[in-house]
Design an enzyme around this catalytic site. Sequence first.
Site, PDB file in Angstrom:
ATOM      1  N   GLU A   1      10.602  17.487  13.189  1.00  0.00           N
ATOM      2  CA  GLU A   1      11.000  17.299  11.798  1.00  0.00           C
ATOM      3  C   GLU A   1      10.297  18.310  10.898  1.00  0.00           C
ATOM      4  OE1 GLU A   1      11.772  13.435   8.953  1.00  0.00           O
ATOM      5  OE2 GLU A   1       9.937  13.477  10.155  1.00  0.00           O
TER       6      GLU A   1
ATOM      7  N   LYS B   1       0.872  -1.177   0.000  1.00  0.00           N
ATOM      8  CA  LYS B   1       0.000   0.000   0.000  1.00  0.00           C
ATOM      9  C   LYS B   1       0.902   1.218   0.000  1.00  0.00           C
ATOM     10  CE  LYS B   1      -1.742   2.714   3.000  1.00  0.00           C
ATOM     11  NZ  LYS B   1      -1.735   4.004   2.241  1.00  0.00           N
TER      12      LYS B   1
ATOM     13  N   GLU C   1      10.680   2.197   9.731  1.00  0.00           N
ATOM     14  CA  GLU C   1      11.646   3.262   9.430  1.00  0.00           C
ATOM     15  C   GLU C   1      10.862   4.563   9.447  1.00  0.00           C
ATOM     16  OE1 GLU C   1      13.509   6.157   7.909  1.00  0.00           O
ATOM     17  OE2 GLU C   1      13.108   5.156   6.008  1.00  0.00           O
TER      18      GLU C   1
ATOM     19  N   CYS D   1      14.104  11.542   4.815  1.00  0.00           N
ATOM     20  CA  CYS D   1      14.193  11.252   6.249  1.00  0.00           C
ATOM     21  C   CYS D   1      15.601  11.446   6.797  1.00  0.00           C
ATOM     22  CB  CYS D   1      13.696   9.842   6.539  1.00  0.00           C
ATOM     23  SG  CYS D   1      14.591   8.555   5.647  1.00  0.00           S
TER      24      CYS D   1
END
Length: 489
Positions: free
Chosen positions: A392, A183, A258, A292
């Site tokens: 972030e 997905k 992750e 990331c």
Amino acid sequence: MPGMKDLVKGTDRYRNFIGGQWVDSTLKEWIEVENPATGQVIASVPRGNADDADRAVTAAYQAQPTWEALPPASRGQLLKDLARVVLENRERLARMVIAEQGKPLQEARGEIESAALYLSYAAEEARRITGDIIPSDNPDEQIWIQKVAHGVVIALTAWNYPAALMCRKIGPALIAGNTVVVKSHEGTPTTALEIAQLADQVGFPAGVINMVSGTGEGVGRALVTHPLSRLITLTGSVRAGKDIFRNAADDLKVLRLELGGKAPFIVAEDADIGAAVRAAVLSRFENCGQVCICNERMYVHEKIADEFLERFTSAVRQLKVGDPTTLVDIGPKFSRPELDKVDRMVEAAKAAGAEVLTGGRRLTEGEFSRGHWYDPTVLKVNDNSMQIMQDEVFGPVVPVMTVTDFDEGLRLANESRYGLSAYVFTKDMRRMMRLIRELKFGEIYVNKQGGDVVQAHHAGIRDSGIGGEDGRYGLDAYFQKKTIYVNYA
């Protein structure tokens, strides 16, 4: 048999790929896919539900024993074939990445090359799958430790690398004998669906690769909680990772998560300033800062701070923002909510005392009147507890602090709930050796820009996740170990 997509009102309408067939969702609802550079709707995909998840996982479960029974070399050949046709379709797939994600042309081409590399690297491991034979405590007996597949793998991918992240997961999963249900993020599903079509063309057996689209709260949660799924691999947000952790707990599923990052970039007083500046720019602004492992916060020694910041800010001002189908440095932010988040964080930093060295605003005029654009931004701050230093950003914005010594840089870098990647520029080997124990991040780049390689191991600690990807350690996660005591007396 229905095809992969229909043309509806000038846009492509895709179907799910389940059990070797392109099928409609049972919900009969659709999610529109937007071009972030223009705001134009370019496609629609099914808003999947629990019924779609059940069909996909069941198809994968039924296909798995026969797939695992194939020799690994045969599984590897199909992965090589898929890598080949991905490269043959590089330009078309790259244009799709640009259209749904906004990545500049050269970076999009590079992503497709990376996607093929993940597949071919996994295929090369086919003849390196090993176990152990160890002596027993009993006479006429051996102990065999064999690697076997988990079964059905659920692969959930993020929107920033829709092609590469899919292939990063399905390559090792399939070579290990698992079947997969993918997905991709609902905002960037079309490239992955096109790769699924290529997999069908090269002859993957029905049910080995399945693809469904929809939201994480909808079809994603149903995939995670399905009783037949065994291993969940996610690249995504911390929020999503923790939600999956909770939802997978009842069935004790195997997790590889992750998640986000807040990479520190430490520049010591003995650093090669030119090399550090180049790496800082590339490691922050690649893919509009939507990586990331991006340089998310900088700690520069006070002795070189003035020179470094002058050169760094000048280089940032020279970055070209614009149409990602052309040769530009930075494209749009992925979505309006993402753009709004970046803008809020910058405004909050300014209100808290941050100094804008360059940028600091949305781009809205002329060619930027449509889509989601932000000016490459450098902020000078003096408080490591500020939101801009702790959360972030995932955009073309980087805050910078000055530090008095290397130890302060390490201390401030570790003051974070994240632990994915970090950067350090120093010529002192003793400092480099200290990083092994003292810098609490899973992936550290010393005197170089970011960019992990397929044979290494990409993994975070703390809120950046559990498990990891790539290399022999990443592949090993897609196996479970079975111990067999063989008495031949």
